[in-house]
Write an enzyme that holds these catalytic residues in place. Sequence first.
Site, PDB file in Angstrom:
ATOM      1  N   ARG A  37       0.818  -1.214   0.000  1.00  0.00           N
ATOM      2  CA  ARG A  37       0.000   0.000   0.000  1.00  0.00           C
ATOM      3  C   ARG A  37       0.851   1.263   0.000  1.00  0.00           C
ATOM      4  O   ARG A  37       0.442   2.287  -0.551  1.00  0.00           O
ATOM      5  CB  ARG A  37      -0.952  -0.005   1.196  1.00  0.00           C
ATOM      6  CG  ARG A  37      -2.102  -0.960   0.949  1.00  0.00           C
ATOM      7  CD  ARG A  37      -3.100  -0.962   2.072  1.00  0.00           C
ATOM      8  NE  ARG A  37      -4.333  -1.580   1.628  1.00  0.00           N
ATOM      9  CZ  ARG A  37      -5.180  -2.205   2.427  1.00  0.00           C
ATOM     10  NH1 ARG A  37      -4.929  -2.298   3.724  1.00  0.00           N
ATOM     11  NH2 ARG A  37      -6.283  -2.733   1.954  1.00  0.00           N
ATOM     12  N   LYS A 202     -18.472 -17.452   1.375  1.00  0.00           N
ATOM     13  CA  LYS A 202     -19.922 -17.401   1.531  1.00  0.00           C
ATOM     14  C   LYS A 202     -20.672 -16.728   0.383  1.00  0.00           C
ATOM     15  O   LYS A 202     -20.269 -15.684  -0.101  1.00  0.00           O
ATOM     16  CB  LYS A 202     -20.259 -16.676   2.839  1.00  0.00           C
ATOM     17  CG  LYS A 202     -19.659 -17.408   4.034  1.00  0.00           C
ATOM     18  CD  LYS A 202     -20.373 -17.218   5.357  1.00  0.00           C
ATOM     19  CE  LYS A 202     -20.756 -15.890   5.782  1.00  0.00           C
ATOM     20  NZ  LYS A 202     -20.205 -15.221   6.879  1.00  0.00           N
ATOM     21  N   GLY A 360      -9.556  -9.090  -0.916  1.00  0.00           N
ATOM     22  CA  GLY A 360      -8.342  -9.175  -0.118  1.00  0.00           C
ATOM     23  C   GLY A 360      -7.707 -10.559  -0.145  1.00  0.00           C
ATOM     24  O   GLY A 360      -6.507 -10.706  -0.389  1.00  0.00           O
ATOM     25  N   GLY A 384     -13.343  -4.270   0.229  1.00  0.00           N
ATOM     26  CA  GLY A 384     -14.733  -3.866   0.422  1.00  0.00           C
ATOM     27  C   GLY A 384     -15.170  -2.805  -0.578  1.00  0.00           C
ATOM     28  O   GLY A 384     -16.269  -2.861  -1.128  1.00  0.00           O
TER      29      GLY A 384
HETATM   30  P1  ADP Z   1     -12.008 -12.336  -0.881  1.00  0.00           P
HETATM   31  O1  ADP Z   1     -11.370 -11.751   0.349  1.00  0.00           O
HETATM   32  O2  ADP Z   1     -11.035 -12.475  -2.009  1.00  0.00           O
HETATM   33  O3  ADP Z   1     -13.259 -11.597  -1.274  1.00  0.00           O
HETATM   34  P2  ADP Z   1     -13.449 -14.317   0.629  1.00  0.00           P
HETATM   35  O4  ADP Z   1     -13.143 -13.560   1.875  1.00  0.00           O
HETATM   36  O5  ADP Z   1     -14.831 -14.330   0.136  1.00  0.00           O
HETATM   37  O6  ADP Z   1     -12.455 -13.846  -0.550  1.00  0.00           O
HETATM   38  O7  ADP Z   1     -13.062 -15.854   0.829  1.00  0.00           O
HETATM   39  C1  ADP Z   1     -11.783 -16.289   1.150  1.00  0.00           C
HETATM   40  C2  ADP Z   1     -11.815 -17.554   1.968  1.00  0.00           C
HETATM   41  O8  ADP Z   1     -12.654 -18.539   1.397  1.00  0.00           O
HETATM   42  C3  ADP Z   1     -10.440 -18.182   2.066  1.00  0.00           C
HETATM   43  O9  ADP Z   1      -9.972 -18.040   3.375  1.00  0.00           O
HETATM   44  C4  ADP Z   1     -10.685 -19.659   1.695  1.00  0.00           C
HETATM   45  O10 ADP Z   1     -10.028 -20.559   2.574  1.00  0.00           O
HETATM   46  C5  ADP Z   1     -12.190 -19.788   1.837  1.00  0.00           C
HETATM   47  N1  ADP Z   1     -12.724 -20.901   1.042  1.00  0.00           N
HETATM   48  C6  ADP Z   1     -12.630 -21.097  -0.286  1.00  0.00           C
HETATM   49  N2  ADP Z   1     -13.182 -22.272  -0.639  1.00  0.00           N
HETATM   50  C7  ADP Z   1     -13.646 -22.844   0.491  1.00  0.00           C
HETATM   51  C8  ADP Z   1     -14.317 -24.077   0.785  1.00  0.00           C
HETATM   52  N3  ADP Z   1     -14.606 -24.941  -0.166  1.00  0.00           N
HETATM   53  N4  ADP Z   1     -14.629 -24.312   2.068  1.00  0.00           N
HETATM   54  C9  ADP Z   1     -14.326 -23.443   3.034  1.00  0.00           C
HETATM   55  N5  ADP Z   1     -13.705 -22.263   2.830  1.00  0.00           N
HETATM   56  C10 ADP Z   1     -13.363 -21.974   1.569  1.00  0.00           C
HETATM   57 MG    MG Z   2     -11.943 -11.909   2.442  1.00  0.00          MG
END
Ligand code: ADP
Ligand code: MG
Length: 405
Positions: A37, A202, A360, A384
Amino acid sequence: MALRTIASLGPLTGRRVIVRCDLNVPLDDGVITDDGRVRASLPTLNRLIHQGARVVVCSHLGRPGGVPDPAYSLAPVAQRLSELLGTPVAFARDTVGESAQEAVAALSDGDVAVIENLRFNPGETAKDDATRRAFAQQLAGLGDALVSDGFGVVHRKQASVYDLAEIVPSAAGLLIEKEVDVLDRLTENPQRPYTVVLGGSKVSDKLGVIEHLLPRVDKLLVGGGMMFTFLAAQGHKVGKSLLEQDQLDTVRRYIDTARDRGIDLVLPVDAVVAASFDASADHVVAAADALEDTPFGADGLGLDIGPRTAELFADAIRSSTTVFWNGPMGVFEMPAFAAGTKAVAQALTEVDGLSVVGGGDSAAAVRQLGFSDDRFGHISTGGGASLEFLEGKTLPGLEVLGWEQ
Ligand code: ADP
Ligand code: MG
């Protein structure tokens, strides 16, 4: 309407310019563990230095809760900034107090000072408009103009992000300009074929993005933890995999919308199923319609997309001209379940067009898996903020700089 740019502020020689950066770096015992950053703030700062401005840098760091806390001091960041700029950087031990005023008064043209963490003052994040405004007025005393460049905070209505931009002449910095340019190309008239790849833990975190982008894409690929809610919505058993029961109806609606509009919603055809949520857990590949037909039965958990799915997704990505990816395909933090994420990342680097990584954890995943940033069209710095932009929300910190979606 477009963002106001630095040029709109006119000649800056000798003027005090406050730059709102996002220097919220990870610290371990006062040592910066990732200076990404700080590096991202350099183009704007160098430009202002070259224009002869007296540069006053401000940022938040962590959540000190409105009181000074040495653990969240920007001092190490000012030090790192000085190294990266190759020029001395003054540091004020307070935000709008005597030390800050002295540091700003001592600046010559082209000099840089960093003031202490904005969140040492409760006014920065106050919900109450008057309290926030009052702090913004104090900040305004330190500068003749504001260049807003902390993309990671533009979705927040905070004193330095929003109110200050109304009080003094303000414009977007180069980082915000770039982020907005790229994200806008993902929502308005993307070059087709346009594919969006979603994963992560999720569905409920990503509902807004799915709603807003689904009607705009040619293909939507769904992996990660959220895939199991989609597979369950189609009637498949998913064992102990992540399942959001309360999102099943919503997900069914997405499946219907995609079918009605001729959007290719691509769901995994296989998954890596593990005995437990553990880096060294036993695991096998199972077909998407037979996730419980493994040695682990109904206790198995899907922790990654399977190899056939990875290939299917990679082909879809490579044959697209615009690709946006958010959310890891599996639990990439454990090497046994990182292959799907790696395959998707690799395919993004092969896109002949615009490839964008947002989120992130997704950005952390590509770096951890050994891909350098320059192999992607863009890696968004604001988790976000980029998601809210893609949800079509009005972001206060952009609106105040003249942006209209
Ligand atoms: P980002 O920060 O890129 O938006 P998220 O916060 O939505 O991504 O999700 C990241 C998390 O999702 C990671 O820590 C990863 O371990 C988890 N994840 C991915 N696939 C699965 C799965 N099949 N079961 C449980 N957790 C998962
Ligand atoms: Mg995340």
